[in-house]
Design an enzyme around this catalytic site. Structure first.
Site, PDB file in Angstrom:
ATOM      1  N   ASN A 204      -1.743  -7.382  -2.796  1.00  0.00           N
ATOM      2  CA  ASN A 204      -1.196  -6.589  -3.890  1.00  0.00           C
ATOM      3  C   ASN A 204       0.326  -6.563  -3.912  1.00  0.00           C
ATOM      4  O   ASN A 204       0.920  -6.281  -4.954  1.00  0.00           O
ATOM      5  CB  ASN A 204      -1.731  -5.151  -3.784  1.00  0.00           C
ATOM      6  CG  ASN A 204      -0.990  -4.206  -4.699  1.00  0.00           C
ATOM      7  OD1 ASN A 204      -1.173  -4.217  -5.913  1.00  0.00           O
ATOM      8  ND2 ASN A 204      -0.120  -3.376  -4.119  1.00  0.00           N
TER       9      ASN A 204
ATOM     10  N   SER B 102      -2.011 -10.462 -12.898  1.00  0.00           N
ATOM     11  CA  SER B 102      -1.482  -9.764 -14.071  1.00  0.00           C
ATOM     12  C   SER B 102      -1.932 -10.524 -15.308  1.00  0.00           C
ATOM     13  O   SER B 102      -2.215 -11.727 -15.236  1.00  0.00           O
ATOM     14  CB  SER B 102       0.046  -9.722 -14.018  1.00  0.00           C
ATOM     15  OG  SER B 102       0.611  -9.395 -15.278  1.00  0.00           O
TER      16      SER B 102
ATOM     17  N   ALA C 120       0.809  -1.229   0.000  1.00  0.00           N
ATOM     18  CA  ALA C 120       0.000   0.000   0.000  1.00  0.00           C
ATOM     19  C   ALA C 120       0.836   1.271   0.000  1.00  0.00           C
ATOM     20  O   ALA C 120       0.305   2.360   0.166  1.00  0.00           O
ATOM     21  CB  ALA C 120      -0.928   0.000   1.215  1.00  0.00           C
ATOM     22  N   SER C 121       2.130   1.142  -0.216  1.00  0.00           N
ATOM     23  CA  SER C 121       3.013   2.304  -0.124  1.00  0.00           C
ATOM     24  C   SER C 121       3.119   3.091  -1.421  1.00  0.00           C
ATOM     25  O   SER C 121       3.604   4.222  -1.420  1.00  0.00           O
ATOM     26  CB  SER C 121       4.413   1.871   0.312  1.00  0.00           C
ATOM     27  OG  SER C 121       4.963   0.955  -0.617  1.00  0.00           O
TER      28      SER C 121
ATOM     29  N   TYR D 114       8.249 -13.860 -13.022  1.00  0.00           N
ATOM     30  CA  TYR D 114       7.050 -13.039 -12.803  1.00  0.00           C
ATOM     31  C   TYR D 114       5.817 -13.744 -13.359  1.00  0.00           C
ATOM     32  O   TYR D 114       4.789 -13.862 -12.679  1.00  0.00           O
ATOM     33  CB  TYR D 114       7.240 -11.672 -13.455  1.00  0.00           C
ATOM     34  CG  TYR D 114       6.059 -10.753 -13.284  1.00  0.00           C
ATOM     35  CD1 TYR D 114       5.905 -10.013 -12.115  1.00  0.00           C
ATOM     36  CD2 TYR D 114       5.104 -10.610 -14.292  1.00  0.00           C
ATOM     37  CE1 TYR D 114       4.815  -9.162 -11.953  1.00  0.00           C
ATOM     38  CE2 TYR D 114       4.024  -9.767 -14.132  1.00  0.00           C
ATOM     39  CZ  TYR D 114       3.878  -9.040 -12.963  1.00  0.00           C
ATOM     40  OH  TYR D 114       2.806  -8.203 -12.805  1.00  0.00           O
TER      41      TYR D 114
ATOM     42  N   LYS E 190       2.474 -15.172 -11.322  1.00  0.00           N
ATOM     43  CA  LYS E 190       1.115 -14.689 -11.574  1.00  0.00           C
ATOM     44  C   LYS E 190       0.197 -15.806 -12.068  1.00  0.00           C
ATOM     45  O   LYS E 190      -1.011 -15.797 -11.815  1.00  0.00           O
ATOM     46  CB  LYS E 190       1.146 -13.525 -12.559  1.00  0.00           C
ATOM     47  CG  LYS E 190       1.853 -12.282 -12.000  1.00  0.00           C
ATOM     48  CD  LYS E 190       1.249 -11.823 -10.683  1.00  0.00           C
ATOM     49  CE  LYS E 190       1.910 -10.554 -10.153  1.00  0.00           C
ATOM     50  NZ  LYS E 190       1.323 -10.092  -8.873  1.00  0.00           N
TER      51      LYS E 190
ATOM     52  N   ALA F 176       5.348 -16.899 -14.013  1.00  0.00           N
ATOM     53  CA  ALA F 176       5.032 -18.108 -13.244  1.00  0.00           C
ATOM     54  C   ALA F 176       4.345 -17.766 -11.930  1.00  0.00           C
ATOM     55  O   ALA F 176       3.406 -18.453 -11.499  1.00  0.00           O
ATOM     56  CB  ALA F 176       6.310 -18.905 -12.992  1.00  0.00           C
TER      57      ALA F 176
END
Length: 256
Positions: free
Chosen positions: A86, A139, A12-13, A152, A156, A154
């Protein structure tokens, strides 16, 4: 729409995570802002409501950190209704045979196992809610090839299996579990990925992958972060109660 509910948002940053947290707060939710960086305090300043925000430093690769952050959220707000997984990293942009095993392990640890850790410790609280939901941020890399992004992609694609399975495990207690799959989201991360892909043209036996008009049904294919956040809010809200086990692409037709 989300009054009297509490959401725990990882990553959330900045970026999508910040947009999601602010949007959920705008709809009335209490929001726990979870991330490793100080940016969660900037997100809290944007929301500008101390009574409905909690900043909790959280490392999703550390189970003790995850457990402590979720328990702090429940103690502060009295329960938990929505978990938004997230937190994620882009990982290396390299051909498959030039990626180090440690990079593979770290991408999976953050992007996939980190989401499981959060569900593991949030699940009991979500089962007690009458509006429990998990929203995993995936994604289009979980639906289509992502050349030079094997860890990445894999991670997702693994998020899809996690989502579908958890939907059944938690569904008996009326907890919904869905995966939102954005296409290229406008911002620094996609700009950096495009630059790294282009740089591979100078490497021997490496083929850059580009993002272009031919990949999408819509001519303006970059996704505004707000579009992702609004979908998350819908799935967390009262009109999303019969949607579960789904992958919802917000991708300008990139996986049609």
């Amino acid at each position: 729409m989300l009054e009297n509910t509490t959401a725990f948002v990882t990553g959330a940053s900045q970026g999508i995570g910040r947009e999601i947290a602010v949007t959920l707060a705008d709809y009335g939710a209490n929001v726990a802002l979870a991330a490793r960086s100080d940016g969660i305090h900037e997100t809290a300043e944007i929301i500008d409501d101390e009574d409905r925000t909690l900043t909790v430093e959280t490392d999703v690769t550390d189970e003790d950190s995850v457990e402590a952050a979720i328990e702090a959220t429940v103690e502060e707000f009295g329960g938990l209704d929505c978990l938004v997984n997230n937190a994620g990293i882009a990982g290396p942009v390299q051909p498959y045979d030039r990626i180090e095993e440690t990079d593979w392990e770290y991408v999976l640890d953050v992007n996939l196992i980190g989401a499981w850790r959060c569900v593991k410790h949030a699940g009991a609280h979500l089962r007690e809610s009458d509006q429990g939901s998990v929203v995993n941020i995936g994604s289009i890399g979980g639906k289509r090839p992502y050349p030079n992004r094997t860890p990445y992609a894999a991670s997702k694609m693994g998020m899809v299996g996690l989502t579908r399975t958890l939907a059944y495990e938690l569904g008996r207690d009326d907890v919904t579990v869905n995966c939102v799959q954005p296409g290229p989201v406008a911002g620094d991360r996609i700009d950096e990925a495009i630059e790294k892909q282009a740089a591979m043209a100078e490497l021997e036996n490496a083929e850059p992958a580009s993002i272009g008009d031919d990949d999408f049904a819509l001519p303006e294919f970059m996704i505004p972060p707000a579009d992702v956040a609004e979908q998350v809010a819908y799935l967390a809200g009262p009109y999303g109660r019969k949607i579960t086990g789904q992958e919802i692409a917000i991708d300008s037709g990139g996986t049609y």
